[in-house]
Design a protein around this motif. Structure first.
Motif, PDB file in Angstrom:
ATOM      1  N   VAL A   1       0.948  -0.900   0.093  1.00 15.67           N
ATOM      2  CA  VAL A   1       0.264  -0.174  -0.189  1.00 15.67           C
ATOM      3  C   VAL A   1       1.085   1.265   0.215  1.00 15.67           C
ATOM      4  CG1 VAL A   1      -2.273   0.768   1.382  1.00 15.67           C
ATOM      5  CG2 VAL A   1      -1.356  -1.227   1.123  1.00 15.67           C
ATOM      6  N   ALA A   2       0.274   2.107  -0.869  1.00 14.47           N
ATOM      7  CA  ALA A   2       0.911   3.868   0.022  1.00 14.47           C
ATOM      8  C   ALA A   2       0.109   4.540  -1.101  1.00 14.47           C
ATOM      9  CB  ALA A   2       1.606   3.423  -1.919  1.00 14.47           C
ATOM     10  N   HIS A   3       0.126   5.521  -0.688  1.00 15.51           N
ATOM     11  CA  HIS A   3      -0.426   7.105  -0.324  1.00 15.51           C
ATOM     12  C   HIS A   3      -0.938   7.532  -1.875  1.00 15.51           C
ATOM     13  CE1 HIS A   3      -2.016  11.118  -0.417  1.00 15.51           C
ATOM     14  NE2 HIS A   3      -1.669  11.326   0.846  1.00 15.51           N
ATOM     15  N   VAL A   4      -2.055   7.768  -1.618  1.00 12.30           N
ATOM     16  CA  VAL A   4      -2.888   7.937  -3.353  1.00 12.30           C
ATOM     17  C   VAL A   4      -2.888   8.890  -4.339  1.00 12.30           C
ATOM     18  CG1 VAL A   4      -5.076   6.509  -2.607  1.00 12.30           C
ATOM     19  CG2 VAL A   4      -4.366   9.528  -2.511  1.00 12.30           C
ATOM     20  N   ASN A   5      -1.490   9.891  -3.740  1.00  6.32           N
ATOM     21  CA  ASN A   5      -1.228  11.195  -4.455  1.00  6.32           C
ATOM     22  C   ASN A   5       0.284  11.064  -4.878  1.00  6.32           C
ATOM     23  OD1 ASN A   5      -3.661  11.354  -6.171  1.00  6.32           O
ATOM     24  ND2 ASN A   5      -4.393  13.216  -3.804  1.00  6.32           N
TER      25      ASN A   5
ATOM     26  N   HIS B   1       2.467   6.017   5.031  1.00  2.00           N
ATOM     27  CA  HIS B   1       1.441   5.580   4.189  1.00  2.00           C
ATOM     28  C   HIS B   1       1.871   3.736   3.444  1.00  2.00           C
ATOM     29  CE1 HIS B   1      -0.615   8.641   5.134  1.00  2.00           C
ATOM     30  NE2 HIS B   1      -1.491   7.871   4.458  1.00  2.00           N
ATOM     31  N   PHE B   2       3.459   4.096   3.556  1.00  2.00           N
ATOM     32  CA  PHE B   2       3.947   2.343   3.136  1.00  2.00           C
ATOM     33  C   PHE B   2       3.813   1.172   4.561  1.00  2.00           C
ATOM     34  CE2 PHE B   2       8.195   4.384   1.535  1.00  2.00           C
ATOM     35  CZ  PHE B   2       7.340   5.061   0.446  1.00  2.00           C
TER      36      PHE B   2
ATOM     37  N   ALA C   1       2.854   6.552  13.060  1.00  2.00           N
ATOM     38  CA  ALA C   1       4.500   6.515  12.033  1.00  2.00           C
ATOM     39  C   ALA C   1       4.849   7.312  12.771  1.00  2.00           C
ATOM     40  CB  ALA C   1       3.069   6.661  10.453  1.00  2.00           C
ATOM     41  N   ARG C   2       5.990   6.971  12.501  1.00  2.44           N
ATOM     42  CA  ARG C   2       7.241   8.330  13.257  1.00  2.44           C
ATOM     43  C   ARG C   2       7.840   8.151  12.670  1.00  2.44           C
ATOM     44  NH1 ARG C   2       5.442   4.392  16.875  1.00  2.44           N
ATOM     45  NH2 ARG C   2       6.912   3.612  18.703  1.00  2.44           N
ATOM     46  N   VAL C   3       8.442   7.628  11.313  1.00  2.45           N
ATOM     47  CA  VAL C   3      10.265   7.208  10.771  1.00  2.45           C
ATOM     48  C   VAL C   3      10.211   9.030  10.016  1.00  2.45           C
ATOM     49  CG1 VAL C   3       9.904   5.029  11.476  1.00  2.45           C
ATOM     50  CG2 VAL C   3       8.980   5.815   9.010  1.00  2.45           C
ATOM     51  N   GLY C   4       9.308   9.629  10.069  1.00  2.00           N
ATOM     52  CA  GLY C   4      10.125  11.172   8.835  1.00  2.00           C
ATOM     53  C   GLY C   4       9.604  11.108   7.713  1.00  2.00           C
ATOM     54  N   GLY C   5      10.211  11.740   6.846  1.00  2.00           N
ATOM     55  CA  GLY C   5      10.231  11.898   5.472  1.00  2.00           C
ATOM     56  C   GLY C   5       8.374  12.977   4.885  1.00  2.00           C
ATOM     57  N   LEU C   6       8.100  12.820   3.768  1.00  2.00           N
ATOM     58  CA  LEU C   6       7.667  13.539   3.435  1.00  2.00           C
ATOM     59  C   LEU C   6       6.001  12.917   4.005  1.00  2.00           C
ATOM     60  CD1 LEU C   6       6.431  15.812   1.503  1.00  2.00           C
ATOM     61  CD2 LEU C   6       5.508  13.709   0.173  1.00  2.00           C
ATOM     62  N   LYS C   7       5.375  14.254   5.073  1.00  2.23           N
ATOM     63  CA  LYS C   7       4.209  14.103   5.347  1.00  2.23           C
ATOM     64  C   LYS C   7       3.042  14.518   4.366  1.00  2.23           C
ATOM     65  CE  LYS C   7       5.453  16.264  10.120  1.00  2.23           C
ATOM     66  NZ  LYS C   7       6.958  15.459   9.877  1.00  2.23           N
ATOM     67  N   ALA C   8       2.135  13.593   4.737  1.00  2.00           N
ATOM     68  CA  ALA C   8       0.093  13.077   3.624  1.00  2.00           C
ATOM     69  C   ALA C   8       0.124  14.926   3.365  1.00  2.00           C
ATOM     70  CB  ALA C   8      -0.102  12.579   4.160  1.00  2.00           C
ATOM     71  N   ASP C   9       0.480  15.710   4.402  1.00  2.00           N
ATOM     72  CA  ASP C   9      -0.764  17.384   4.654  1.00  2.00           C
ATOM     73  C   ASP C   9       0.637  18.000   3.569  1.00  2.00           C
ATOM     74  OD1 ASP C   9      -2.686  17.063   6.573  1.00  2.00           O
ATOM     75  OD2 ASP C   9      -1.031  17.726   7.812  1.00  2.00           O
TER      76      ASP C   9
END
Length: 194
Positions: free
Chosen positions: A135-139, A146-147, A177-185
């Motif tokens: 699964v990944a983020h839709v956008n 979201h991984f 979820a708390r491993v950093g990276g691009l946030k959905a917002d």
């Protein structure tokens, strides 16, 4: 080709409250829908199989809409997706690849403007075979929170001449979820990556 012959559907929704940490304010929902179909290519090698992808599109769209309904009915709540196929033992791995385009098309069409590639997996196996659908983020494929994955399968499928097609959707990030990276917002949604 005639339209796909469906033996059965299975839908499942799980609500995750926590993963050992604090209870989430809003539970994560992960849902899957599976369709067991007859494999029209089972038992013999066929050079040209690509026409069946078009035949699978209406089934994919029906499955995507049923899954959105099972997850509460609001397509705007869906934040993650993935797809997969389990091919019965009289088929070949390439028969599972027939689901790539119709499964992805279906979820994008049902969700309206999803931009990210739909992650996918496939395998050959007998009845009861399980599959971890990524699964990944839709956008935006780079949203680490979201991984995810959802294990799917059906006890009596696929029979040797069948394929199990699956779609998975989620309503948010992994709980805790708390491993950093691009946030959905912060997703720009321009190229399906960021």
């Amino acid at each position: 080709m005639p339209e796909p012959k469906v033996r059965k559907f299975l839908s499942v929704v799980e609500e995750v409250m926590h993963e050992g940490g604090p209870v989430a304010e809003t539970p994560l929902k992960r849902g899957a829908i599976l369709a067991v179909i007859e494999n029209p290519y089972a038992g013999k090698y066929h050079e040209d199989i690509s026409a069946f992808m078009k035949d699978l599109e209406p089934l994919g769209l029906e499955m995507a809409n049923r899954l959105i309904a099972a997850l509460g009915g609001d397509k705007d709540d869906i934040q993650g997706y993935g797809k997969g196929a389990i091919v019965g033992q009289a088929g070949e791995l390439e028969h599972g690849a027939l689901w790539h385009a119709p499964g992805g098309y279906a979820m994008r069409a049902a969700l309206g403007d999803a931009k990210a590639i739909v992650p996918s997996t496939k395998k050959v196996g007998g009845p009861g075979t399980r599959l971890d659908v990524p699964v990944a983020h839709v956008n935006a494929s780079y949203v680490r929170s979201h991984f995810d994955a959802m294990e799917v399968g059906i006890p009596d499928a696929p029979r040797a001449n069948e394929i199990v097609l699956s779609l998975v959707m989620t309503t948010g990030a992994r709980i805790h979820a708390r491993v950093g990276g691009l946030k959905a917002d912060d997703v720009k949604g321009e190229d399906g990556l960021r």
